[in-house]
Design a protein around this motif. Structure first.
Motif, PDB file in Angstrom:
ATOM      1  N   PRO A 107      80.745 -56.551   4.497  1.00 42.45           N
ATOM      2  CA  PRO A 107      82.089 -56.316   5.029  1.00 42.45           C
ATOM      3  C   PRO A 107      82.665 -54.956   4.624  1.00 42.45           C
ATOM      4  N   TRP A 108      82.120 -54.365   3.544  1.00 43.54           N
ATOM      5  CA  TRP A 108      82.595 -53.056   3.090  1.00 43.54           C
ATOM      6  C   TRP A 108      82.037 -51.907   3.925  1.00 43.54           C
ATOM      7  N   VAL A 109      81.144 -52.196   4.869  1.00 45.06           N
ATOM      8  CA  VAL A 109      80.693 -51.147   5.778  1.00 45.06           C
ATOM      9  C   VAL A 109      81.906 -50.505   6.456  1.00 45.06           C
ATOM     10  N   TRP A 110      82.925 -51.320   6.735  1.00 48.50           N
ATOM     11  CA  TRP A 110      84.199 -50.827   7.273  1.00 48.50           C
ATOM     12  C   TRP A 110      85.312 -51.526   6.495  1.00 48.50           C
ATOM     13  N   PRO A 111      85.746 -50.944   5.370  1.00 50.13           N
ATOM     14  CA  PRO A 111      86.668 -51.647   4.463  1.00 50.13           C
ATOM     15  C   PRO A 111      87.988 -52.055   5.097  1.00 50.13           C
ATOM     16  N   THR A 112      88.450 -51.344   6.139  1.00 49.74           N
ATOM     17  CA  THR A 112      89.730 -51.686   6.752  1.00 49.74           C
ATOM     18  C   THR A 112      89.625 -52.816   7.774  1.00 49.74           C
ATOM     19  N   MET A 113      88.434 -53.394   7.950  1.00 49.39           N
ATOM     20  CA  MET A 113      88.300 -54.537   8.841  1.00 49.39           C
ATOM     21  C   MET A 113      89.283 -55.631   8.420  1.00 49.39           C
ATOM     22  N   HIS A 114      89.998 -56.202   9.386  1.00 53.32           N
ATOM     23  CA  HIS A 114      91.109 -57.096   9.074  1.00 53.32           C
ATOM     24  C   HIS A 114      90.694 -58.351   8.317  1.00 53.32           C
ATOM     25  N   LEU A 115      89.427 -58.748   8.433  1.00 60.45           N
ATOM     26  CA  LEU A 115      88.990 -59.975   7.766  1.00 60.45           C
ATOM     27  C   LEU A 115      88.640 -59.767   6.294  1.00 60.45           C
ATOM     28  N   ASN A 116      88.572 -58.526   5.838  1.00 62.88           N
ATOM     29  CA  ASN A 116      88.279 -58.282   4.430  1.00 62.88           C
ATOM     30  C   ASN A 116      89.426 -58.803   3.564  1.00 62.88           C
ATOM     31  N   CYS A 135      82.697 -45.153  -3.452  1.00 64.55           N
ATOM     32  CA  CYS A 135      81.917 -46.365  -3.212  1.00 64.55           C
ATOM     33  C   CYS A 135      81.453 -46.385  -1.761  1.00 64.55           C
ATOM     34  N   PHE A 136      80.146 -46.380  -1.553  1.00 60.21           N
ATOM     35  CA  PHE A 136      79.548 -46.407  -0.209  1.00 60.21           C
ATOM     36  C   PHE A 136      78.693 -47.653  -0.064  1.00 60.21           C
ATOM     37  N   THR A 137      78.886 -48.362   1.043  1.00 59.95           N
ATOM     38  CA  THR A 137      78.063 -49.531   1.350  1.00 59.95           C
ATOM     39  C   THR A 137      77.380 -49.332   2.690  1.00 59.95           C
ATOM     40  N   THR A 138      76.066 -49.419   2.693  1.00 56.70           N
ATOM     41  CA  THR A 138      75.306 -49.482   3.929  1.00 56.70           C
ATOM     42  C   THR A 138      74.881 -50.930   4.114  1.00 56.70           C
ATOM     43  N   ARG A 197      83.177 -68.224  13.794  1.00 61.53           N
ATOM     44  CA  ARG A 197      83.511 -66.880  14.255  1.00 61.53           C
ATOM     45  C   ARG A 197      83.879 -65.948  13.111  1.00 61.53           C
ATOM     46  N   ASP A 198      84.832 -66.345  12.278  1.00 58.37           N
ATOM     47  CA  ASP A 198      85.297 -65.443  11.226  1.00 58.37           C
ATOM     48  C   ASP A 198      84.203 -65.128  10.219  1.00 58.37           C
ATOM     49  N   VAL A 199      83.377 -66.125   9.894  1.00 57.42           N
ATOM     50  CA  VAL A 199      82.271 -65.880   8.961  1.00 57.42           C
ATOM     51  C   VAL A 199      81.276 -64.905   9.574  1.00 57.42           C
ATOM     52  N   LEU A 200      80.963 -65.085  10.845  1.00 53.47           N
ATOM     53  CA  LEU A 200      80.007 -64.206  11.507  1.00 53.47           C
ATOM     54  C   LEU A 200      80.528 -62.769  11.570  1.00 53.47           C
ATOM     55  N   VAL A 201      81.786 -62.607  11.957  1.00 58.26           N
ATOM     56  CA  VAL A 201      82.358 -61.258  12.040  1.00 58.26           C
ATOM     57  C   VAL A 201      82.437 -60.623  10.663  1.00 58.26           C
ATOM     58  N   LEU A 202      82.828 -61.399   9.664  1.00 56.12           N
ATOM     59  CA  LEU A 202      82.920 -60.869   8.305  1.00 56.12           C
ATOM     60  C   LEU A 202      81.555 -60.450   7.784  1.00 56.12           C
ATOM     61  N   ALA A 203      80.540 -61.261   8.065  1.00 60.86           N
ATOM     62  CA  ALA A 203      79.201 -60.990   7.535  1.00 60.86           C
ATOM     63  C   ALA A 203      78.528 -59.814   8.220  1.00 60.86           C
ATOM     64  N   TRP A 204      78.682 -59.701   9.549  1.00 55.76           N
ATOM     65  CA  TRP A 204      77.889 -58.725  10.293  1.00 55.76           C
ATOM     66  C   TRP A 204      78.693 -57.832  11.232  1.00 55.76           C
ATOM     67  N   GLY A 205      79.990 -58.113  11.375  1.00 49.80           N
ATOM     68  CA  GLY A 205      80.709 -57.459  12.452  1.00 49.80           C
ATOM     69  C   GLY A 205      81.495 -56.220  12.102  1.00 49.80           C
ATOM     70  N   ALA A 206      81.406 -55.735  10.861  1.00 52.29           N
ATOM     71  CA  ALA A 206      82.256 -54.611  10.470  1.00 52.29           C
ATOM     72  C   ALA A 206      81.972 -53.346  11.267  1.00 52.29           C
ATOM     73  N   THR A 207      80.769 -53.217  11.790  1.00 54.99           N
ATOM     74  CA  THR A 207      80.454 -52.008  12.541  1.00 54.99           C
ATOM     75  C   THR A 207      81.145 -51.959  13.895  1.00 54.99           C
ATOM     76  N   VAL A 208      81.601 -53.105  14.415  1.00 55.78           N
ATOM     77  CA  VAL A 208      82.275 -53.108  15.721  1.00 55.78           C
ATOM     78  C   VAL A 208      83.587 -52.328  15.658  1.00 55.78           C
ATOM     79  N   PRO A 209      84.505 -52.636  14.720  1.00 57.92           N
ATOM     80  CA  PRO A 209      85.705 -51.804  14.633  1.00 57.92           C
ATOM     81  C   PRO A 209      85.416 -50.379  14.172  1.00 57.92           C
ATOM     82  N   ALA A 344      79.931 -44.680   6.860  1.00 57.41           N
ATOM     83  CA  ALA A 344      78.967 -43.841   7.576  1.00 57.41           C
ATOM     84  C   ALA A 344      79.653 -42.664   8.257  1.00 57.41           C
ATOM     85  N   LEU A 345      80.931 -42.814   8.610  1.00 55.81           N
ATOM     86  CA  LEU A 345      81.654 -41.740   9.274  1.00 55.81           C
ATOM     87  C   LEU A 345      82.020 -40.600   8.327  1.00 55.81           C
TER      88      LEU A 345
END
Length: 357
Positions: A107-116, A135-138, A197-209, A344-345
């Protein structure tokens, strides 16, 4: 000058990366941390099944590792299922002024993701401020295939109508937990963890936003889909046998909706046997990561990770090594960035200095 690194974690990824660090001209392994008491006090060469000792003893003494004053902690710890332990460990290094590059906590791939959850974000933010560290997370799947690859290709388009990043993998030889997480091997009525849904987005979806931010848009919403394929025949796996009538493939998507349409999508197709779910997407080869951009121009790219050294290691293992090396090779760039969260940005082109030797 070589970067002095401490590695935390000697699981599947850590055990593969450590031997690569030892022979790398731009990195100096100065310490290895472990959480498994059975590994404490053992030579790292023994843990990594190397032919000779490395001369570094694995330890669970965090203070001793911090005292080595490395340029970075390269963290190959567990996933966000162990968030509390990950945060407790990483904040100690960050507070001490030591940058962290990690494959955990997707989820830290995009820390500002709302589900974090705030209690996953605030301690790291404060630790970075206190220590003047970054702190960088890939990702772990392998992460960069879901953000670096599609965003790089988007950068050569004049218009992108849709962008999809797909993981198309055969799990026949995979030994991780796909039963509870994905429901593979279970009866059709079983509801796996990631189907939420929320678990899936939290686990793998951070790259979408993240991709949406890179494209300069704000998504209307993020949706998910989940499909199962039931095998009519018995299927043998590295973990046993999946009987007829049970789930032998899953397909799920995480969808970024913009102006009422799916414009950004992550897709995973994980199957037992290439012939499973024959109507679902497949790569031109087994085990590939694919990017499909419908735009001007349209772009279609497949990436396959392989070992060609005669070791017999499979494609999934090659992908795991690439995951680990992404975190390691980012260390010099992360060291040069201002304190705080790194995505990554924020990174420049990381071309693998020292890899040709």
């Amino acid at each position: 000058m070589s970067k002095r690194v401490v590695v935390w974690g000697t699981g599947f990824v850590g055990k593969m990366v450590i031997p690569e660090i030892i022979k790398h001209p731009h990195f100096d392994l100065v310490g290895v941390g472990v959480s498994n008491p059975a590994k404490v006090g053992r030579d790292v060469g023994d843990i990594c099944e190397l032919p000779e000792p490395v001369g570094i003893t694995a330890t669970d003494n965090v203070d001793a590792l911090i005292a080595l004053k490395p340029d970075a902690l390269v963290h190959y710890g567990p996933t966000a299922a162990h968030a509390e332990a990950n945060i407790a460990l990483m904040t100690r290094f960050l507070q001490a002024g030591i940058d962290v590059c990690s494959t955990a906590m997707t989820p830290w791939v995009w820390p500002t993701m709302h589900l974090n959850p705030p209690n996953w974000i605030q301690p790291i933010t404060e630790a970075c401020e206190l220590g003047g560290s970054s702190c960088f997370t890939t990702g772990i799947d392998p992460g960069f295939a879901n953000d670096l690859f599609p965003m790089t290709l988007m950068g050569v388009c004049s218009e992108v109508r849709t962008v999809r990043a797909s993981e198309l993998l055969d799990y026949t030889n995979y030994t991780g937990d796909y039963e509870n997480e994905m429901g593979i091997g279970r009866a059709p009525e079983f509801r796996p963890i990631l189907q939420s849904r929320d678990v899936l987005v939290l686990a793998w979806g951070a790259t979408v936003p993240m991709i949406a931010h890179a494209a300069g848009i704000t998504l209307d919403e993020i949706t998910t889909t989940w499909d199962k394929w039931i095998t009519p025949t018995e299927r043998k796996t590295a973990k046993g046998v999946i009987p007829p009538g049970h789930v032998a493939a899953v397909r799920f998507t995480i969808n970024g909706i913009y102006r009422g349409q799916t414009r950004i999508q992550l897709e995973h197709v994980n199957r037992i046997g290439r012939d499973a779910a024959p109507d679902w997407p497949s790569g031109t080869q087994d085990d590939v990561y694919r990017v499909d951009i419908e735009g001007t121009p349209s772009i279609f790219q497949e990436t396959a990770f392989r070992f060609t050294d005669g070791s017999g290691r499979d494609a999934a293992t090659a992908g795991c090594l690439a995951t680990g090396m992404r975190a390691l090779n980012a260390v010099p760039a992360v060291n040069e960035l201002p304190a705080g969260w790194v995505t990554a940005l924020d990174l420049p082109l990381i071309a693998g200095a020292g890899t040709i030797r």
